[in-house]
Scaffold this active site. Structure first.
Site, PDB file in Angstrom:
ATOM      1  CG  HIS A   2      82.548  24.347   5.564  1.00 51.94           C
ATOM      2  ND1 HIS A   2      83.573  24.762   4.431  1.00 51.94           N
ATOM      3  CD2 HIS A   2      82.843  22.928   5.491  1.00 51.94           C
ATOM      4  CE1 HIS A   2      84.252  23.716   3.996  1.00 51.94           C
ATOM      5  NE2 HIS A   2      83.911  22.603   4.830  1.00 51.94           N
TER       6      HIS A   2
ATOM      7  CG  ASN B  75      87.130  24.368   6.382  1.00 52.40           C
ATOM      8  OD1 ASN B  75      87.234  24.641   5.173  1.00 52.40           O
ATOM      9  ND2 ASN B  75      86.542  23.273   6.668  1.00 52.40           N
TER      10      ASN B  75
ATOM     11  CG  HIS C  93      84.692  19.439   8.646  1.00 53.79           C
ATOM     12  ND1 HIS C  93      86.046  19.202   8.272  1.00 53.79           N
ATOM     13  CD2 HIS C  93      84.064  20.001   7.552  1.00 53.79           C
ATOM     14  CE1 HIS C  93      86.296  19.651   7.043  1.00 53.79           C
ATOM     15  NE2 HIS C  93      85.009  20.274   6.470  1.00 53.79           N
TER      16      HIS C  93
ATOM     17  CB  CYS D 285      83.102  20.759  -0.882  1.00 54.40           C
ATOM     18  SG  CYS D 285      83.011  19.200  -1.705  1.00 54.40           S
TER      19      CYS D 285
ATOM     20  NE  ARG E 192      90.097  17.940   3.243  1.00 52.68           N
ATOM     21  CZ  ARG E 192      88.973  17.841   3.146  1.00 52.68           C
ATOM     22  NH1 ARG E 192      88.404  18.526   2.140  1.00 52.68           N
ATOM     23  NH2 ARG E 192      88.374  17.846   4.441  1.00 52.68           N
ATOM     24  CG  ASP E 193      87.557  21.900   3.422  1.00 51.41           C
ATOM     25  OD1 ASP E 193      87.333  22.398   2.578  1.00 51.41           O
ATOM     26  OD2 ASP E 193      86.810  21.093   4.201  1.00 51.41           O
TER      27      ASP E 193
HETATM   28  P1  HMG Z   1      85.278   8.051 -11.018  1.00 52.13           P
HETATM   29  O1  HMG Z   1      85.585   8.821 -12.165  1.00 52.13           O
HETATM   30  O2  HMG Z   1      83.975   7.576 -10.607  1.00 52.13           O
HETATM   31  O3  HMG Z   1      86.423   6.746 -10.978  1.00 52.13           O
HETATM   32  O4  HMG Z   1      85.704   9.146  -9.987  1.00 52.13           O
HETATM   33  P2  HMG Z   1      86.486   5.441 -11.636  1.00 52.13           P
HETATM   34  O5  HMG Z   1      86.810   4.455 -10.743  1.00 52.13           O
HETATM   35  O6  HMG Z   1      85.590   5.267 -12.796  1.00 52.13           O
HETATM   36  O7  HMG Z   1      87.978   5.955 -12.503  1.00 52.13           O
HETATM   37  C1  HMG Z   1      88.116   6.740 -13.597  1.00 52.13           C
HETATM   38  C2  HMG Z   1      89.768   7.329 -13.667  1.00 52.13           C
HETATM   39  O8  HMG Z   1      89.819   7.852 -12.425  1.00 52.13           O
HETATM   40  C3  HMG Z   1      90.597   5.962 -13.837  1.00 52.13           C
HETATM   41  O9  HMG Z   1      91.606   6.333 -14.541  1.00 52.13           O
HETATM   42  C4  HMG Z   1      90.892   5.675 -12.316  1.00 52.13           C
HETATM   43  O10 HMG Z   1      92.275   4.891 -12.255  1.00 52.13           O
HETATM   44  C5  HMG Z   1      91.131   7.111 -11.922  1.00 52.13           C
HETATM   45  P3  HMG Z   1      91.785   6.274 -15.995  1.00 52.13           P
HETATM   46  O11 HMG Z   1      91.540   4.610 -16.355  1.00 52.13           O
HETATM   47  O12 HMG Z   1      90.561   7.109 -16.615  1.00 52.13           O
HETATM   48  O13 HMG Z   1      93.082   6.927 -16.374  1.00 52.13           O
HETATM   49  N1  HMG Z   1      91.008   7.308 -10.300  1.00 52.13           N
HETATM   50  C6  HMG Z   1      91.801   7.517  -9.421  1.00 52.13           C
HETATM   51  N2  HMG Z   1      93.083   8.178  -9.616  1.00 52.13           N
HETATM   52  C7  HMG Z   1      93.697   8.754  -8.594  1.00 52.13           C
HETATM   53  N3  HMG Z   1      93.390   8.577  -7.333  1.00 52.13           N
HETATM   54  C8  HMG Z   1      92.239   8.050  -7.106  1.00 52.13           C
HETATM   55  C9  HMG Z   1      91.382   7.290  -8.189  1.00 52.13           C
HETATM   56  N4  HMG Z   1      90.406   6.481  -8.333  1.00 52.13           N
HETATM   57  C10 HMG Z   1      90.019   6.400  -9.510  1.00 52.13           C
HETATM   58  N5  HMG Z   1      91.843   7.698  -5.842  1.00 52.13           N
HETATM   59  C11 HMG Z   1      86.780   9.463  -7.412  1.00 52.13           C
HETATM   60  C12 HMG Z   1      85.781   8.514  -8.356  1.00 52.13           C
HETATM   61  C13 HMG Z   1      86.437   9.181  -6.110  1.00 52.13           C
HETATM   62  C14 HMG Z   1      88.033   9.168  -7.718  1.00 52.13           C
HETATM   63  C15 HMG Z   1      86.371  10.813  -7.749  1.00 52.13           C
HETATM   64  O14 HMG Z   1      85.113  11.085  -7.902  1.00 52.13           O
HETATM   65  C16 HMG Z   1      87.183  11.981  -7.048  1.00 52.13           C
HETATM   66  O15 HMG Z   1      88.508  11.895  -7.090  1.00 52.13           O
HETATM   67  N6  HMG Z   1      86.434  12.736  -6.168  1.00 52.13           N
HETATM   68  C17 HMG Z   1      86.981  13.624  -5.333  1.00 52.13           C
HETATM   69  C18 HMG Z   1      86.173  14.404  -4.752  1.00 52.13           C
HETATM   70  C19 HMG Z   1      86.673  15.325  -3.552  1.00 52.13           C
HETATM   71  O16 HMG Z   1      88.138  15.270  -3.240  1.00 52.13           O
HETATM   72  N7  HMG Z   1      85.930  16.178  -3.022  1.00 52.13           N
HETATM   73  C20 HMG Z   1      86.315  17.157  -2.010  1.00 52.13           C
HETATM   74  C21 HMG Z   1      86.651  16.420  -0.651  1.00 52.13           C
HETATM   75  S1  HMG Z   1      85.184  15.962   0.128  1.00 52.13           S
HETATM   76  C22 HMG Z   1      84.986  17.632   1.221  1.00 52.13           C
HETATM   77  O17 HMG Z   1      85.334  18.575   0.955  1.00 52.13           O
HETATM   78  C23 HMG Z   1      83.998  17.437   2.334  1.00 52.13           C
HETATM   79  C24 HMG Z   1      84.725  17.520   3.557  1.00 52.13           C
HETATM   80  O18 HMG Z   1      85.426  18.621   3.894  1.00 52.13           O
HETATM   81  C25 HMG Z   1      83.676  17.566   4.953  1.00 52.13           C
HETATM   82  C26 HMG Z   1      82.595  18.549   4.811  1.00 52.13           C
HETATM   83  O19 HMG Z   1      83.091  19.781   4.506  1.00 52.13           O
HETATM   84  O20 HMG Z   1      81.391  18.046   4.907  1.00 52.13           O
HETATM   85  C27 HMG Z   1      85.645  16.177   3.772  1.00 52.13           C
HETATM   86 MG    MG Z   2      84.820  20.577   4.545  1.00 53.28          MG
END
Ligand code: HMG
Ligand code: MG
Length: 292
Positions: free
Chosen positions: A199, A239, A197, A230, A10-11
């Protein structure tokens, strides 16, 4: 008992531009499992427009090899629906200590994300972890007060998550900072519900693990080959490498149940695919050893 939560699939992959075929991800996961790792975060139910690399979770999940304890990220209700449709039994919700970061990452404030998570926890019957990203510093808002991280972690625990994973998203923390935050966390949350967690952007991750371990923390996230980053945290390096973590723990007398040779080999095909060299120190050392 020590827990290593492998987040490589994933990450490790979410920020990579070269598309990784589902079959290569499955081989990677199989290799990780064969090395002795059990808890593996395999993908995310996020928008494929935001994170295209993980857009194949619907193909990946049903094909996962038996024997692993798998989980995936869920950002909102839509993500939960997708996870439930596949029968996913373990999810990770993710928010942060910083509004500036959550706005960029999931298009919500921290408070908005917590409200969404409250509904998800009320609806979902499975196991849930809660991430608190930017626990020490945010790439947009700068240093974060430890009390802010404790507040978000405590709120998640009060809502009913099984554990919090405290994320040093951009890899800035030093052991003294880990000591202060851990002390404050432990005054509110039992040690068995706290995971770190780290990095390893600046090479402090192992020192931070050492500090947290001494303070009673027994769960750490890491990523094979030190892959990771990220997309919404500029400057986030890889990481903590699982190879480095396993080497460190074993050498400290903490048994991990992971075979270092099989682990070192597990990410080699993925690195080739991504056209990246091996950089994790313990992985390099293990691969350099001649078979006896
Ligand atoms: P948004 O654009 O604000 O969503 O995104 P929305 O509710 O306005 O919807 C827009 C469109 O997205 C719609 O589709 C929804 O259906 C669709 P349309 O009508 O335009 O065809 N949609 C989705 N589709 C699939 N799956 C979903 C979903 N939700 C809405 N779940 C959203 C909001 C959260 C989806 C977006 O911001 C997003 O996907 N963000 C992902 C960010 C991400 O993955 N970041 C990396 C992970 S976090 C990380 O790495 C940190 C961590 O490792 C810890 C650390 O290191 O600290 C965990
Ligand atoms: Mg991370």
């Amino acid at each position: 008992m020590i827990r290593i939560i492998e987040v490589g699939p994933r990450d490790g992959l979410q920020n990579e531009k070269v598309p990784v075929p589902t079959s290569a991800k499955l081989d990677f996961i199989q290799g990780l499992l064969a090395s002795g790792l059990k808890e593996i975060e395999v993908s995310s139910f996020v928008s494929p427009k935001w994170v295209p690399q993980l857009g194949d979770v619907e193909e990946l999940w049903p094909a996962l090899p038996v024997g692993g304890i798998y989980s995936a990220l869920v950002p909102n209700k839509k993500g939960l629906e997708r996870a439930v449709a596949l029968g996913v039994g373990r999810i990770a919700l993710f928010t942060a200590s910083s509004d500036a970061f959550t706005q960029k990452n999931i298009n919500m404030t921290v408070a908005e994300s917590l409200e969404v998570f409250r509904d998800i926890l009320a609806e979902y019957g499975g196991w849930v972890r809660g991430y608190v990203s930017t626990a020490f510093e945010c790439p947009y808002a700068g240093r974060i007060a430890p009390s802010q991280t404790v507040l978000v972690a405590q709120t998640l625990i009060d809502m009913g998550v099984a554990e919090v994973s405290i994320g040093d998203t951009i890899g800035v923390a030093s052991p003294a900072e880990v000591r202060v935050l851990t002390q404050m966390l432990l005054s509110e949350i039992p040690a068995e519900k706290i995971c770190y967690h780290f990095h390893d952007t600046r090479g402090t991750a192992i020192a931070n693990v050492s500090e947290a371990l001494e303070m009673g923390i027994r769960a750490f996230d890491s990523s094979a080959a030190g892959l990771g980053g990220c997309p919404y945290a500029p400057g986030a390096g890889g990481n903590l490498a699982t190879e480095d973590l396993v080497y460190f723990l074993e050498r400290e007398g903490v048994s991990t149940g992971v075979d270092p040779v099989l682990l070192a080999q597990a990410s080699v095909p993925i690195l080739k695919l991504l056209q990246k060299p091996v950089t994790a120190k313990a992985q390099l050392a293990t691969l350099a050893q001649k078979p006896s």
